[in-house]
Design a protein around this motif. Sequence first.
Motif, PDB file in Angstrom:
ATOM      1  N   LYS A 182      83.546  -5.763  -1.163  1.00  0.00           N
ATOM      2  CA  LYS A 182      82.742  -4.824  -2.031  1.00  0.00           C
ATOM      3  C   LYS A 182      83.535  -4.564  -3.354  1.00  0.00           C
ATOM      4  O   LYS A 182      84.735  -4.160  -3.208  1.00  0.00           O
ATOM      5  CB  LYS A 182      82.415  -3.516  -1.188  1.00  0.00           C
ATOM      6  CG  LYS A 182      81.163  -3.618  -0.371  1.00  0.00           C
ATOM      7  CD  LYS A 182      80.045  -3.303  -0.913  1.00  0.00           C
ATOM      8  CE  LYS A 182      79.053  -3.831  -0.208  1.00  0.00           C
ATOM      9  NZ  LYS A 182      78.019  -2.568   0.311  1.00  0.00           N
ATOM     10  N   TRP A 201      85.444  -2.071   8.197  1.00  0.00           N
ATOM     11  CA  TRP A 201      84.027  -2.358   7.926  1.00  0.00           C
ATOM     12  C   TRP A 201      83.570  -2.895   9.176  1.00  0.00           C
ATOM     13  O   TRP A 201      82.576  -2.324   9.708  1.00  0.00           O
ATOM     14  CB  TRP A 201      83.927  -3.567   6.958  1.00  0.00           C
ATOM     15  CG  TRP A 201      82.089  -3.901   6.861  1.00  0.00           C
ATOM     16  CD1 TRP A 201      81.065  -3.126   6.302  1.00  0.00           C
ATOM     17  CD2 TRP A 201      81.907  -5.177   7.472  1.00  0.00           C
ATOM     18  NE1 TRP A 201      79.944  -3.902   6.791  1.00  0.00           N
ATOM     19  CE2 TRP A 201      80.357  -5.141   7.305  1.00  0.00           C
ATOM     20  CE3 TRP A 201      82.456  -6.215   8.149  1.00  0.00           C
ATOM     21  CZ2 TRP A 201      79.437  -6.010   7.919  1.00  0.00           C
ATOM     22  CZ3 TRP A 201      81.594  -7.013   8.536  1.00  0.00           C
ATOM     23  CH2 TRP A 201      80.190  -6.996   8.508  1.00  0.00           C
ATOM     24  N   ARG A 227      80.616  -0.776  11.031  1.00  0.00           N
ATOM     25  CA  ARG A 227      79.416  -1.588  11.354  1.00  0.00           C
ATOM     26  C   ARG A 227      78.795  -1.572  12.813  1.00  0.00           C
ATOM     27  O   ARG A 227      77.870  -1.261  13.079  1.00  0.00           O
ATOM     28  CB  ARG A 227      79.445  -2.843  10.666  1.00  0.00           C
ATOM     29  CG  ARG A 227      78.118  -3.500  10.712  1.00  0.00           C
ATOM     30  CD  ARG A 227      77.556  -4.005   9.530  1.00  0.00           C
ATOM     31  NE  ARG A 227      76.052  -4.484   9.974  1.00  0.00           N
ATOM     32  CZ  ARG A 227      75.094  -4.525   8.710  1.00  0.00           C
ATOM     33  NH1 ARG A 227      75.277  -4.364   7.557  1.00  0.00           N
ATOM     34  NH2 ARG A 227      73.978  -5.160   9.179  1.00  0.00           N
ATOM     35  N   TYR A 282      70.223   1.848  14.461  1.00  0.00           N
ATOM     36  CA  TYR A 282      69.150   1.475  13.630  1.00  0.00           C
ATOM     37  C   TYR A 282      68.432   0.300  14.036  1.00  0.00           C
ATOM     38  O   TYR A 282      67.713  -0.334  13.397  1.00  0.00           O
ATOM     39  CB  TYR A 282      69.484   1.602  11.983  1.00  0.00           C
ATOM     40  CG  TYR A 282      69.846   2.711  11.514  1.00  0.00           C
ATOM     41  CD1 TYR A 282      68.996   3.642  11.338  1.00  0.00           C
ATOM     42  CD2 TYR A 282      71.448   3.254  11.510  1.00  0.00           C
ATOM     43  CE1 TYR A 282      69.303   5.000  10.858  1.00  0.00           C
ATOM     44  CE2 TYR A 282      71.612   4.500  11.202  1.00  0.00           C
ATOM     45  CZ  TYR A 282      70.575   5.390  10.811  1.00  0.00           C
ATOM     46  OH  TYR A 282      71.069   6.664  10.435  1.00  0.00           O
ATOM     47  N   THR A 328      72.520   7.535   1.381  1.00  0.00           N
ATOM     48  CA  THR A 328      71.644   6.224   1.538  1.00  0.00           C
ATOM     49  C   THR A 328      70.022   6.632   1.729  1.00  0.00           C
ATOM     50  O   THR A 328      69.298   6.209   1.012  1.00  0.00           O
ATOM     51  CB  THR A 328      71.978   5.065   2.483  1.00  0.00           C
ATOM     52  OG1 THR A 328      72.473   5.750   3.740  1.00  0.00           O
ATOM     53  CG2 THR A 328      73.334   4.124   1.791  1.00  0.00           C
ATOM     54  N   SER A 373      68.166   6.252  -1.677  1.00  0.00           N
ATOM     55  CA  SER A 373      67.197   5.024  -1.921  1.00  0.00           C
ATOM     56  C   SER A 373      65.694   5.083  -1.301  1.00  0.00           C
ATOM     57  O   SER A 373      65.050   4.392  -1.953  1.00  0.00           O
ATOM     58  CB  SER A 373      67.949   3.724  -0.573  1.00  0.00           C
ATOM     59  OG  SER A 373      67.891   4.525   0.502  1.00  0.00           O
ATOM     60  N   ARG A 407      80.296  -7.689  -5.676  1.00  0.00           N
ATOM     61  CA  ARG A 407      81.127  -8.037  -5.223  1.00  0.00           C
ATOM     62  C   ARG A 407      82.654  -8.507  -6.049  1.00  0.00           C
ATOM     63  O   ARG A 407      82.293  -8.732  -7.279  1.00  0.00           O
ATOM     64  CB  ARG A 407      81.032  -9.371  -4.461  1.00  0.00           C
ATOM     65  CG  ARG A 407      79.839  -9.009  -3.413  1.00  0.00           C
ATOM     66  CD  ARG A 407      80.258  -8.273  -1.908  1.00  0.00           C
ATOM     67  NE  ARG A 407      79.310  -8.365  -0.932  1.00  0.00           N
ATOM     68  CZ  ARG A 407      78.118  -7.578  -1.005  1.00  0.00           C
ATOM     69  NH1 ARG A 407      78.382  -6.468  -1.674  1.00  0.00           N
ATOM     70  NH2 ARG A 407      77.140  -7.660   0.005  1.00  0.00           N
ATOM     71  N   PRO A 455      65.362  -7.111  -1.654  1.00  0.00           N
ATOM     72  CA  PRO A 455      65.421  -5.703  -1.873  1.00  0.00           C
ATOM     73  C   PRO A 455      66.773  -5.249  -0.902  1.00  0.00           C
ATOM     74  O   PRO A 455      67.378  -4.177  -1.152  1.00  0.00           O
ATOM     75  CB  PRO A 455      64.218  -5.005  -1.594  1.00  0.00           C
ATOM     76  CG  PRO A 455      63.525  -5.981  -0.676  1.00  0.00           C
ATOM     77  CD  PRO A 455      64.098  -7.085  -1.107  1.00  0.00           C
ATOM     78  N   PHE A 456      66.705  -5.733   0.567  1.00  0.00           N
ATOM     79  CA  PHE A 456      67.725  -5.108   1.399  1.00  0.00           C
ATOM     80  C   PHE A 456      68.886  -5.967   1.499  1.00  0.00           C
ATOM     81  O   PHE A 456      69.692  -6.032   2.454  1.00  0.00           O
ATOM     82  CB  PHE A 456      67.252  -5.008   2.788  1.00  0.00           C
ATOM     83  CG  PHE A 456      65.964  -3.995   2.643  1.00  0.00           C
ATOM     84  CD1 PHE A 456      66.392  -2.578   2.802  1.00  0.00           C
ATOM     85  CD2 PHE A 456      64.695  -4.272   2.680  1.00  0.00           C
ATOM     86  CE1 PHE A 456      65.146  -1.775   2.735  1.00  0.00           C
ATOM     87  CE2 PHE A 456      63.703  -3.437   2.581  1.00  0.00           C
ATOM     88  CZ  PHE A 456      64.116  -2.054   2.781  1.00  0.00           C
ATOM     89  N   ARG A 507      76.472  -8.264   5.396  1.00  0.00           N
ATOM     90  CA  ARG A 507      76.173  -6.719   5.011  1.00  0.00           C
ATOM     91  C   ARG A 507      74.877  -6.165   4.366  1.00  0.00           C
ATOM     92  O   ARG A 507      74.710  -5.571   3.529  1.00  0.00           O
ATOM     93  CB  ARG A 507      77.292  -6.553   3.745  1.00  0.00           C
ATOM     94  CG  ARG A 507      78.748  -6.993   4.183  1.00  0.00           C
ATOM     95  CD  ARG A 507      79.594  -6.181   3.242  1.00  0.00           C
ATOM     96  NE  ARG A 507      79.871  -4.834   3.574  1.00  0.00           N
ATOM     97  CZ  ARG A 507      80.814  -4.124   3.394  1.00  0.00           C
ATOM     98  NH1 ARG A 507      81.840  -4.658   2.859  1.00  0.00           N
ATOM     99  NH2 ARG A 507      80.759  -2.793   3.553  1.00  0.00           N
ATOM    100  N   CYS A 540      71.378  -4.521   4.555  1.00  0.00           N
ATOM    101  CA  CYS A 540      71.162  -2.957   4.993  1.00  0.00           C
ATOM    102  C   CYS A 540      70.952  -2.734   6.376  1.00  0.00           C
ATOM    103  O   CYS A 540      69.920  -3.386   6.954  1.00  0.00           O
ATOM    104  CB  CYS A 540      70.052  -2.664   4.189  1.00  0.00           C
ATOM    105  SG  CYS A 540      69.606  -0.844   4.295  1.00  0.00           S
ATOM    106  N   SER A 592      63.700   2.365   7.237  1.00  0.00           N
ATOM    107  CA  SER A 592      63.158   2.400   5.779  1.00  0.00           C
ATOM    108  C   SER A 592      61.935   1.980   5.838  1.00  0.00           C
ATOM    109  O   SER A 592      60.850   2.894   5.517  1.00  0.00           O
ATOM    110  CB  SER A 592      63.881   1.947   4.854  1.00  0.00           C
ATOM    111  OG  SER A 592      65.226   2.046   4.647  1.00  0.00           O
TER     112      SER A 592
END
Length: 444
Positions: free
Chosen positions: A121, A145, A149, A156, A251, A255, A320, A381-382, A387, A389, A395
């Motif tokens: 990132k 990370w 994660r 989710y 987020t 978002s 990145r 979009p995600f 990595r 979303c 969402s």
Amino acid sequence: MDVISVLLVALVLAFSVLWMVCSFLMRYYWVASALRPVMEKQGIRGSPNPPNPIFDVFYGKPDMKEISHDILPHVLPWAAQHIKFYGNVHLNWWLREPRIVISEPKIIWDLLMKKHKDFVKSHFIKVFSDDIFHKGLFHANGEDWARQRQIVAPRYYIDEVKAMVGAVNNATSQVMAKWEAFVKDSGDVERELDVQVEFMNLNVDVVARTTLGLIPFGINVERWKVRKQFNDLVHVREDVIVAELKTLYATGFISLAPLLSFTMLMLALYPDWQEKARQEVDQVLDGEVVSPKDVSKLTTIEMILRETLRLYPTMPLIARVCIKDTMLGDVFIPKGLGVSVNVVALHHDRDLWGDDVNEFNPSRFKNGTATAAKHPMAFMPFAYGVRTCIGRAFSEMQCKIIIANILQRFEVKLSPNYRHHPVITGPLIPKHGMPVILKPRRNF
Ligand code: HEM
């Protein structure tokens, strides 16, 4: 202060200034005499001068003259120019930092899937959001990370998301009742409301109701005890847990509010689609609240949300930085070079989407996302890859429920006070909010 202390302070100051000057010159030297020729030799060209994105973003830009979905020249004017002159892979700058900017699906595939280990990132996004996201999953790299994660993402997964439907319904119902009272108070049949602010508040409420299950208090401790992840969590330092909660809060409300706001714009602009979606809602829900099994049946709303995300991607740039000399497609990327995916350009690429690229046409998603364009990675979009979303399913479920609730209770019209000015402030948002006219449905 004695003489020695004064001398010491002066020395430290002098070294700091020297260090800043040297690093600035180094960066310039590296860019001017090393990096540019390396890229140009490969046919990758770009702007000779850094643009001023801060200026572009925050000051002086007029609203768009008309409501057009051809937003790239407005939100990223330099990118629109560069693509025209240099193509879908070109050099650009973030302040004084050089970056390669891509909107070419095959190269994006390499970046996010095949070669993801060669990139981390970028601090480019941290400029916008470090104080909000702090040390959470969004910014973390490497082992840190991976550990975060592993703990947060399962929260989710689809079954967990289904269990959150009730919480989303409850929060949304309260807001709908508030909106109805707001219109009634005016003594009129309809009333203008800036829904962007409303969506921000609603999303904070939803995230509080759903995400606080992550905090190891009371009943949650019991749940977590039976899960292996709890063992991981208790070893995580307190500040990391706080960072995670901040990330999920941020987020969630940063978002989702823009996506919901732009969706309201589309419903107002295209009454035929609004009516089609409302008929579906009435048929599927029959006046009841959304149940977990109903969510997948709201396919028209799903298509409308996807088409809105295509035209107005909430995360317009994915950044990145390269940590190891590597190749993306045929392009050699030296260690240290920044790489940005221009999602707005990708989603507005005529070659990928066809001649109606700047039209609102939800039907293009009737067979899902993979075949909507000429390349399966044209819609992202995600993001994609490791990595991607973690909040995607959440969402989609939340937005469907909120839009279904709105359509069940209101007709939506465009307000004459709406000014079309999408702007990138990190996420892509409507700069002047989203005033719409809400008219409660009498027969409901
Ligand atoms: C419209 C809604 C949303 C969109 C368009 C969106 C988009 C994205 C994108 C493009 C990324 C990848 C960023 C990158 O690789 O640099 C991302 C990552 C992430 N998103 Fe979302 N997001 C949304 C909602 C949410 C929600 C509601 C949550 C909270 C549950 C969430 C949590 C995260 C997290 C934690 C990451 C970082 C994942 C990682 O790096 O492993 N997002 N999101």
